[in-house]
Write a protein that holds these residues in place. Structure first.
Motif, PDB file in Angstrom:
ATOM      1  N   GLU A   1       5.885  -0.211  -7.459  1.00 50.55           N
ATOM      2  CA  GLU A   1       6.047   0.305  -8.819  1.00 50.55           C
ATOM      3  C   GLU A   1       4.765   0.278  -9.650  1.00 50.55           C
ATOM      4  N   SER A   2       3.737  -0.445  -9.213  1.00 53.90           N
ATOM      5  CA  SER A   2       2.598  -0.708 -10.103  1.00 53.90           C
ATOM      6  C   SER A   2       1.526   0.367 -10.093  1.00 53.90           C
ATOM      7  N   ILE A   3       1.016   0.715  -8.913  1.00 52.56           N
ATOM      8  CA  ILE A   3      -0.176   1.577  -8.850  1.00 52.56           C
ATOM      9  C   ILE A   3      -0.025   2.684  -7.828  1.00 52.56           C
ATOM     10  N   SER A   4      -0.887   3.693  -7.986  1.00 54.35           N
ATOM     11  CA  SER A   4      -1.077   4.717  -6.961  1.00 54.35           C
ATOM     12  C   SER A   4      -2.564   4.826  -6.690  1.00 54.35           C
ATOM     13  N   ILE A   5      -2.928   4.958  -5.422  1.00 51.64           N
ATOM     14  CA  ILE A   5      -4.308   5.259  -5.061  1.00 51.64           C
ATOM     15  C   ILE A   5      -4.475   6.762  -5.160  1.00 51.64           C
ATOM     16  N   ILE A   6      -5.417   7.210  -5.980  1.00 52.34           N
ATOM     17  CA  ILE A   6      -5.560   8.643  -6.220  1.00 52.34           C
ATOM     18  C   ILE A   6      -6.851   9.233  -5.659  1.00 52.34           C
ATOM     19  N   ALA A   7      -7.768   8.385  -5.184  1.00 48.87           N
ATOM     20  CA  ALA A   7      -9.008   8.897  -4.583  1.00 48.87           C
ATOM     21  C   ALA A   7      -9.808   7.757  -3.970  1.00 48.87           C
ATOM     22  N   GLY A   8     -10.698   8.110  -3.077  1.00 49.04           N
ATOM     23  CA  GLY A   8     -11.690   7.170  -2.593  1.00 49.04           C
ATOM     24  C   GLY A   8     -12.928   7.270  -3.475  1.00 49.04           C
ATOM     25  N   ALA A   9     -13.830   6.303  -3.327  1.00 48.21           N
ATOM     26  CA  ALA A   9     -15.075   6.329  -4.096  1.00 48.21           C
ATOM     27  C   ALA A   9     -16.287   5.975  -3.243  1.00 48.21           C
TER      28      ALA A   9
ATOM     29  N   ALA B   1      -5.498  -3.605  -4.432  1.00 46.96           N
ATOM     30  CA  ALA B   1      -4.560  -2.503  -4.699  1.00 46.96           C
ATOM     31  C   ALA B   1      -3.332  -2.627  -3.803  1.00 46.96           C
ATOM     32  N   ILE B   2      -3.554  -2.919  -2.537  1.00 47.60           N
ATOM     33  CA  ILE B   2      -2.439  -3.122  -1.603  1.00 47.60           C
ATOM     34  C   ILE B   2      -1.564  -4.277  -2.074  1.00 47.60           C
ATOM     35  N   ASN B   3      -2.196  -5.368  -2.453  1.00 49.34           N
ATOM     36  CA  ASN B   3      -1.456  -6.558  -2.880  1.00 49.34           C
ATOM     37  C   ASN B   3      -0.594  -6.272  -4.098  1.00 49.34           C
ATOM     38  N   SER B   4      -1.143  -5.534  -5.055  1.00 47.28           N
ATOM     39  CA  SER B   4      -0.377  -5.177  -6.254  1.00 47.28           C
ATOM     40  C   SER B   4       0.812  -4.296  -5.895  1.00 47.28           C
ATOM     41  N   TYR B   5       0.578  -3.333  -5.022  1.00 46.50           N
ATOM     42  CA  TYR B   5       1.650  -2.426  -4.608  1.00 46.50           C
ATOM     43  C   TYR B   5       2.777  -3.194  -3.929  1.00 46.50           C
ATOM     44  N   VAL B   6       2.407  -4.132  -3.062  1.00 46.47           N
ATOM     45  CA  VAL B   6       3.399  -4.922  -2.338  1.00 46.47           C
ATOM     46  C   VAL B   6       4.188  -5.811  -3.294  1.00 46.47           C
ATOM     47  N   LYS B   7       3.496  -6.510  -4.178  1.00 48.49           N
ATOM     48  CA  LYS B   7       4.154  -7.442  -5.097  1.00 48.49           C
ATOM     49  C   LYS B   7       5.099  -6.730  -6.059  1.00 48.49           C
ATOM     50  N   SER B   8       4.781  -5.499  -6.416  1.00 44.83           N
ATOM     51  CA  SER B   8       5.603  -4.757  -7.384  1.00 44.83           C
ATOM     52  C   SER B   8       6.641  -3.871  -6.713  1.00 44.83           C
ATOM     53  N   ASN B   9       6.764  -3.988  -5.380  1.00 47.11           N
ATOM     54  CA  ASN B   9       7.686  -3.122  -4.628  1.00 47.11           C
ATOM     55  C   ASN B   9       7.377  -1.644  -4.852  1.00 47.11           C
TER      56      ASN B   9
ATOM     57  N   TYR C   1      -5.566   1.705   6.270  1.00 46.91           N
ATOM     58  CA  TYR C   1      -4.834   0.797   5.378  1.00 46.91           C
ATOM     59  C   TYR C   1      -3.838  -0.112   6.082  1.00 46.91           C
ATOM     60  N   LYS C   2      -3.330   0.308   7.219  1.00 45.98           N
ATOM     61  CA  LYS C   2      -2.422  -0.583   7.945  1.00 45.98           C
ATOM     62  C   LYS C   2      -3.189  -1.805   8.454  1.00 45.98           C
ATOM     63  N   LYS C   3      -4.431  -1.597   8.880  1.00 48.04           N
ATOM     64  CA  LYS C   3      -5.263  -2.731   9.297  1.00 48.04           C
ATOM     65  C   LYS C   3      -5.636  -3.589   8.090  1.00 48.04           C
ATOM     66  N   LEU C   4      -5.941  -2.948   6.964  1.00 50.11           N
ATOM     67  CA  LEU C   4      -6.270  -3.708   5.752  1.00 50.11           C
ATOM     68  C   LEU C   4      -5.100  -4.597   5.327  1.00 50.11           C
ATOM     69  N   LEU C   5      -3.880  -4.039   5.411  1.00 45.02           N
ATOM     70  CA  LEU C   5      -2.693  -4.832   5.098  1.00 45.02           C
ATOM     71  C   LEU C   5      -2.549  -5.982   6.083  1.00 45.02           C
ATOM     72  N   ASP C   6      -2.726  -5.690   7.360  1.00 43.98           N
ATOM     73  CA  ASP C   6      -2.603  -6.719   8.393  1.00 43.98           C
ATOM     74  C   ASP C   6      -3.637  -7.823   8.186  1.00 43.98           C
ATOM     75  N   ASP C   7      -4.856  -7.435   7.806  1.00 43.22           N
ATOM     76  CA  ASP C   7      -5.899  -8.437   7.529  1.00 43.22           C
ATOM     77  C   ASP C   7      -5.501  -9.329   6.356  1.00 43.22           C
ATOM     78  N   GLY C   8      -4.909  -8.728   5.330  1.00 43.85           N
ATOM     79  CA  GLY C   8      -4.465  -9.512   4.174  1.00 43.85           C
ATOM     80  C   GLY C   8      -3.365 -10.493   4.529  1.00 43.85           C
TER      81      GLY C   8
END
Length: 381
Positions: A141-149, A131-139, A338-345
């Motif tokens: 525009e692609s997705i929103s995170i709306i809940a955890g599961a 999800a992070i990767n898609s958001y970054v690649k689309s600047n 999520y900042k750590k998740l982005l950094d890990d990616g």
């Protein structure tokens, strides 16, 4: 028209001392014309002001309607319990009302993201890194995170003779898919141990992204030394193939809380069909609540019935019991991680450094639940 429209070029009337009578008559005409122009300019300014005020007013929101169909993706994993329960028990379909629910099963996140971006699905349960990767690649525009599961339920399981990180040098490991959440976690952890890995599979440790069922078979056949997997696959390798846990991912996070599964939606779909997204979230919340209130036996039998339909056979009782013990079902996406998740990616080489502010839209979730789940400054809540 701009907020400060530029005045027309009216020129000036020059009056010079000592003019003759004839020019005075002309001056009278010029003055009359000037007065007329002033009146016209005043009228024009009034019109311009009115238009400017209208332009400054918020444009009316586009008309929205419930979608005729909601195409929902999910994985055949225990970590996707809210999807398995919400679909099998008809909870999500009930909330959608006349909107048709169609579903598609994926093995890992990148494939689900590809389907979402192509319009093959409208929303999906997924791990956070794709999800992070898609958001970054689309600047953005692609997705929103709306809940955890779900939180938890991911482990690095290995052959019994592997006792430490040092023993992994030159070994072959797998993850569900390149750029997926477990793939990023594996690469980031190996990097922290001093190992170099490359996205082409080369490096100090070889990582071969492989479908979960194939990872099990390859491990049983002795062709794989270990794998970083979500549940129930980690439990299957331990209980069915003799693997042992080298790393439980919860031990790498503060308080043991890390996001395994979230719910995302295509931004364009959400803008056009907010009522449908709200209905989906109502069903999702109800499914999570059911999982957290049902008995262990009822929870296991419900999830196992779905896994039998999607994977061909149910899980052994000890496997699903172990898997469920490792997972916490929650609507909180744990935005603070999520900042750590982005950094890990970024460290894993599967995404690029970027600003992910705006990736969350938890407003409807908070409306449905009647409580505040924080976006941790990375979006709306």
């Amino acid at each position: 028209m701009s907020n400060n429209p530029e005045s027309p070029n009216t020129g000036t009337t020059r009056i010079v001392a000592g003019e003759t009578a004839k020019p005075k008559r002309r001056r009278t005409v010029e003055i009359a014309l000037a007065v007329g122009l002033v009146l016209l300019i005043g009228a024009g300014a009034a019109v311009a002001s009115a238009v400017s005020q209208n332009n400054n007013q918020a444009a009316p929101a586009p008309a929205t309607t419930p979608a005729a169909e909601l195409k929902l993706g999910y994985f055949s994993n225990v970590t996707h319990g809210p999807a398995l329960v919400g679909i099998s028990k008809g909870i999500i379909a009930k909330e959608l009302g006349e909107t048709k629910l169609s579903t598609q099963v994926f093995n890992a996140g990148p494939a689900a993201i590809e389907a979402l971006n192509a319009g093959a699905i409208d929303a999906t349960y997924i791990g956070p890194n794709p999800a992070i990767n898609s958001y970054v690649k689309s600047n953005g525009e692609s997705i929103s995170i709306i809940a955890g599961a779900a939180s938890g339920g991911a482990q690095l399981v290995v052959k019994p003779e592997i006792n430490s990180a040092a023993d992994l040098k030159g070994k072959i490991l797998s993850s569900p898919q390149l750029g997926g959440t477990q793939d990023v976690a594996l690469r980031a952890w190996l990097g922290a141990q001093g190992f170099k890995t490359n996205v082409d599979g080369s490096g100090d440790v070889n990582i071969n992204p492989t479908e979960n069922a194939q990872s099990l078979k390859l491990f049983q056949d002795g062709k794989l030394d270990g794998a970083w997997l979500p549940e129930p696959w980690a439990s299957r390798l331990v209980l069915e193939a003799g693997a042992k846990v080298l790393v439980d991912e919860k031990d790498l996070w503060e308080k043991g809380d890390f996001t395994t599964t979230i719910l995302i939606v295509n931004k364009k779909f959400a803008a056009e069909h907010p009522e449908t997204v709200k209905a989906l979230l109502k069903g999702h919340v109800e499914s999570v609540n059911w999982l957290n209130s049902a008995s262990a036996a009822e929870k296991a039998s419900t999830i196992n019935a779905v896994l039998k339909d999607t994977a061909g056979k149910p899980l052994p009782a000890n496997v699903i019991e172990r898997a469920l013990q490792n997972i916490k079902f929650t609507t909180d996406p744990l935005a603070g991680t999520y900042k750590k998740l982005l950094d890990d990616g970024v460290k894993a080489g599967t995404t690029k450094q970027a600003d992910i502010n705006g990736i969350f839209d938890l407003r409807t979730l908070n409306e449905v639940e009647g409580k505040k789940t924080s976006a941790a400054g990375l979006g709306q809540d």
